[in-house]
Structures are given as structure tokens and as C-alpha cells.
Design a protein around this motif. Structure first.
Motif, PDB file in Angstrom:
ATOM      1  N   THR A  78       0.803  -1.219   0.000  1.00  0.00           N
ATOM      2  CA  THR A  78       0.000   0.000   0.000  1.00  0.00           C
ATOM      3  C   THR A  78       0.839   1.273   0.000  1.00  0.00           C
ATOM      4  N   GLN A  79       2.087   1.187   0.483  1.00  0.00           N
ATOM      5  CA  GLN A  79       3.002   2.334   0.501  1.00  0.00           C
ATOM      6  C   GLN A  79       2.383   3.586   1.124  1.00  0.00           C
ATOM      7  N   PRO A  80       1.900   3.500   2.386  1.00  0.00           N
ATOM      8  CA  PRO A  80       1.421   4.705   3.056  1.00  0.00           C
ATOM      9  C   PRO A  80       2.591   5.623   3.422  1.00  0.00           C
ATOM     10  N   PHE A  81       2.270   6.776   3.974  1.00  0.00           N
ATOM     11  CA  PHE A  81       3.311   7.708   4.393  1.00  0.00           C
ATOM     12  C   PHE A  81       4.264   7.009   5.376  1.00  0.00           C
ATOM     13  N   GLY A  82       5.564   7.155   5.143  1.00  0.00           N
ATOM     14  CA  GLY A  82       6.558   6.566   6.036  1.00  0.00           C
ATOM     15  C   GLY A  82       6.763   5.080   5.863  1.00  0.00           C
ATOM     16  N   ALA A  83       6.248   4.512   4.758  1.00  0.00           N
ATOM     17  CA  ALA A  83       6.296   3.057   4.580  1.00  0.00           C
ATOM     18  C   ALA A  83       7.721   2.521   4.560  1.00  0.00           C
ATOM     19  N   GLU A  84       8.640   3.217   3.908  1.00  0.00           N
ATOM     20  CA  GLU A  84      10.010   2.714   3.795  1.00  0.00           C
ATOM     21  C   GLU A  84      10.664   2.570   5.169  1.00  0.00           C
ATOM     22  N   VAL A  85      10.476   3.596   6.003  1.00  0.00           N
ATOM     23  CA  VAL A  85      11.057   3.556   7.348  1.00  0.00           C
ATOM     24  C   VAL A  85      10.391   2.469   8.178  1.00  0.00           C
ATOM     25  N   GLU A  86       9.061   2.380   8.099  1.00  0.00           N
ATOM     26  CA  GLU A  86       8.344   1.424   8.947  1.00  0.00           C
ATOM     27  C   GLU A  86       8.634  -0.019   8.534  1.00  0.00           C
ATOM     28  N   THR A  87       8.777  -0.274   7.234  1.00  0.00           N
ATOM     29  CA  THR A  87       9.083  -1.645   6.822  1.00  0.00           C
ATOM     30  C   THR A  87      10.449  -2.078   7.345  1.00  0.00           C
ATOM     31  N   GLN A  88      11.404  -1.154   7.397  1.00  0.00           N
ATOM     32  CA  GLN A  88      12.710  -1.487   7.972  1.00  0.00           C
ATOM     33  C   GLN A  88      12.580  -1.801   9.456  1.00  0.00           C
ATOM     34  N   LEU A  89      11.747  -1.031  10.153  1.00  0.00           N
ATOM     35  CA  LEU A  89      11.529  -1.281  11.583  1.00  0.00           C
ATOM     36  C   LEU A  89      10.869  -2.638  11.813  1.00  0.00           C
ATOM     37  N   VAL A  90       9.879  -2.964  10.979  1.00  0.00           N
ATOM     38  CA  VAL A  90       9.188  -4.252  11.132  1.00  0.00           C
ATOM     39  C   VAL A  90      10.129  -5.401  10.791  1.00  0.00           C
TER      40      VAL A  90
END
Length: 261
Positions: free
Chosen positions: A123-135
Motif C-alpha cells: 500500500t506504501q502509506p506515508f513513512g512506509a520505507e522507514v516502517e518496513t525497515q523497523l518491522v
């Protein structure tokens, strides 16, 4: 691993959750893998061969393939594999890396993280790149924790955490009750002393402080939104002495309840 930045995990193309076609095969290639690959089986049955070592796989089978690995896989056409795979690189500074294979028995939390990862990626919501790294870092920590704990210890730890959090939720839902440590410990099926120690360890404050904080937070809400005066709020939350209530309220909020009202 624990101290590594989430940006140490560099995502690569090739992330999905799929159900494989009946005639699906993953053929061994002459060229080994170039990246890390987290490979998880949600359902189905099959076989994965990692560096010439075969593994029978089913729900909960989890691999972390490494650069240089040779892999192949097949599955049962009547019981096709449903997989999540994530390709990524890890910076050289990360020294703690989960082992290549394990069979997870407690899958709910891990699958929740995987589902969130894939949803963010799609879905690529706002901040997706950072959050996927965190997950992704959370997924790696989960696997390392799974290696450090014996299955029985892990089960007991999960039961303990659930019990303590259920009691904390009970306190928050009933701030006006006269909560005794003995009664709360019995609710968690623990001794009072052990319950007190674990409550502070898991919740971050002592049982008594948590009770007071829950009452004061509820008092603030009632004073703001319920049209109740200070005496009514104190009485509703189990305070027999309005002056004691006012002192405690100011101690926790920095203001007297009459200022809120």
C-alpha cells in the motif's frame, strides 16, 4: 542486532505473500543467492533443500537464506504452499543473525508482523520505507528470541505476560475499586510477591503507582467531561478524604483538581 539501526536492513525487490500454483517448483540455480531471503510457510506441505540439506516444510517453517546459499523447493500439488518471502541485505556491522532454519510453534505474533510488513510494502502509506525497515528488524529480533528461549520457557513467558497485562487492564477499567495486591495476584494466579515483581518488570511501574495513576487519569477525565465536582469525583474513585485526593492529584498532575474543574 538489538543495537543496530533499522536502516541496517536494506530491502531488495521481491517481496510478497503468495499461494503457489499446483505445478510450482523452485529450481536450484547454478548461481547462489546474492541477498538474504526470509522465507516463511503459512500453510501447505512441501520440501525445501538448502545447501543439499532437505527440510520437510509446513505451517510455521521459517528459513533465513544467506548470500552464497543454494536453494530449491517443491510442494504437494493438493496442499500448495502459501509463502511470504522478503529479499534484503544487512550491513556488515550487524553481527547477530538468526540461524538458517526453525519450525515456529507459536506463529500468531510472527505472522502479524509479516502481514504488516507485506501490507506496508503493497500500500506504501506515508513513512512506509522507514516502517518496513523497523518491522523487518522486529522480525529478526523475534527469530533471535526464539533461539534463546526454550519452548516451555517461552510458553510460560507468554502466559505470564498475558496474565499481568490482563490485570493491568482490569485496574484501568475499574479505577474506583479498592484493589489489594493479594486479590490482583490471585487474579493473575501468582503469589503476591512474584506478581508485584513481574508487574513492575512488564508494566514499568509498581502496582500501587499504577493504581494511583489510573485513578488520577480517570479523575482528570471526569472533571473535564462528566460535569462532576471535585467531591463527586473523589467519592467515585474511592477516596474517603477529599484533601488526600487533592494532594495526590496535584502530585501526579502538577495542578489541583479544582483548577481542572
Amino acid at each position: 542486532m538489538l543495537h543496530a539501526s533499522a536502516t541496517s536492513y536494506v530491502l531488495k525487490p521481491g517481496i510478497a505473500k503468495i499461494t503457489c500454483e499446483p505445478n510450482w517448483k523452485w529450481l536450484k540455480r547454478e548461481k547462489p543467492l546474492e541477498n538474504f531471503d526470509l522465507f516463511y510457510v503459512w500453510s501447505g506441505e512441501g520440501q525445501v533443500v538448502l545447501n543439499d540439506q532437505p527440510y520437510e516444510v509446513s505451517k510455521g517453517s521459517c528459513f533465513l537464506f544467506r548470500p552464497g546459499d543454494h536453494t530449491s523447493a517443491t510442494h504437494h500439488p493438493q496442499k500448495p504452499l502459501t509463502l511470504t518471502y522478503i529479499h534484503f541485505n544487512i550491513d556488515a556491522g550487524v553481527t547477530e543473525i538468526p540461524k538458517p532454519y526453525r519450525q515456529l510453534t507459536e506463529t500468531v505474533d510472527f505472522e502479524h508482523l509479516l502481514a504488516r510488513f507485506v501490507r506496508l510494502h503493497v500500500t506504501q502509506p506515508f513513512g512506509a520505507e522507514v516502517e518496513t525497515q523497523l518491522v523487518l528488524k522486529q522480525l529478526m529480533i523475534y527469530l533471535l528470541r526464539d533461539e534463546c528461549e526454550e519452548p516451555q520457557d517461552r510458553k510460560l513467558s507468554q502466559q505470564l505476560t498475558t496474565s499481568v497485562h490482563e490485570v493491568a487492564n482490569y485496574i484501568r477499567q475499574n479505577p474506583g475499586l479498592s484493589h489489594r495486591i493479594e486479590d490482583l495476584a490471585k487474579r493473575a494466579q501468582l503469589s503476591p510477591r512474584y506478581f508485584s515483581v513481574k508487574f513492575k518488570e512488564l508494566i514499568g511501574v509498581s502496582v500501587q503507582n499504577y493504581i494511583i495513576r489510573s485513578r488520577i487519569e480517570r479523575a482528570e477525565h471526569l472533571l473535564h467531561h462528566a460535569g462532576m465536582n471535585v467531591t463527586e469525583v473523589a467519592d467515585a474513585l474511592g477516596y474517603r478524604d477529599i484533601f488526600f485526593f487533592s494532594r495526590q492529584f496535584k502530585q501526579y498532575t502538577g495542578r489541583s483538581p479544582s483548577e481542572i474543574r
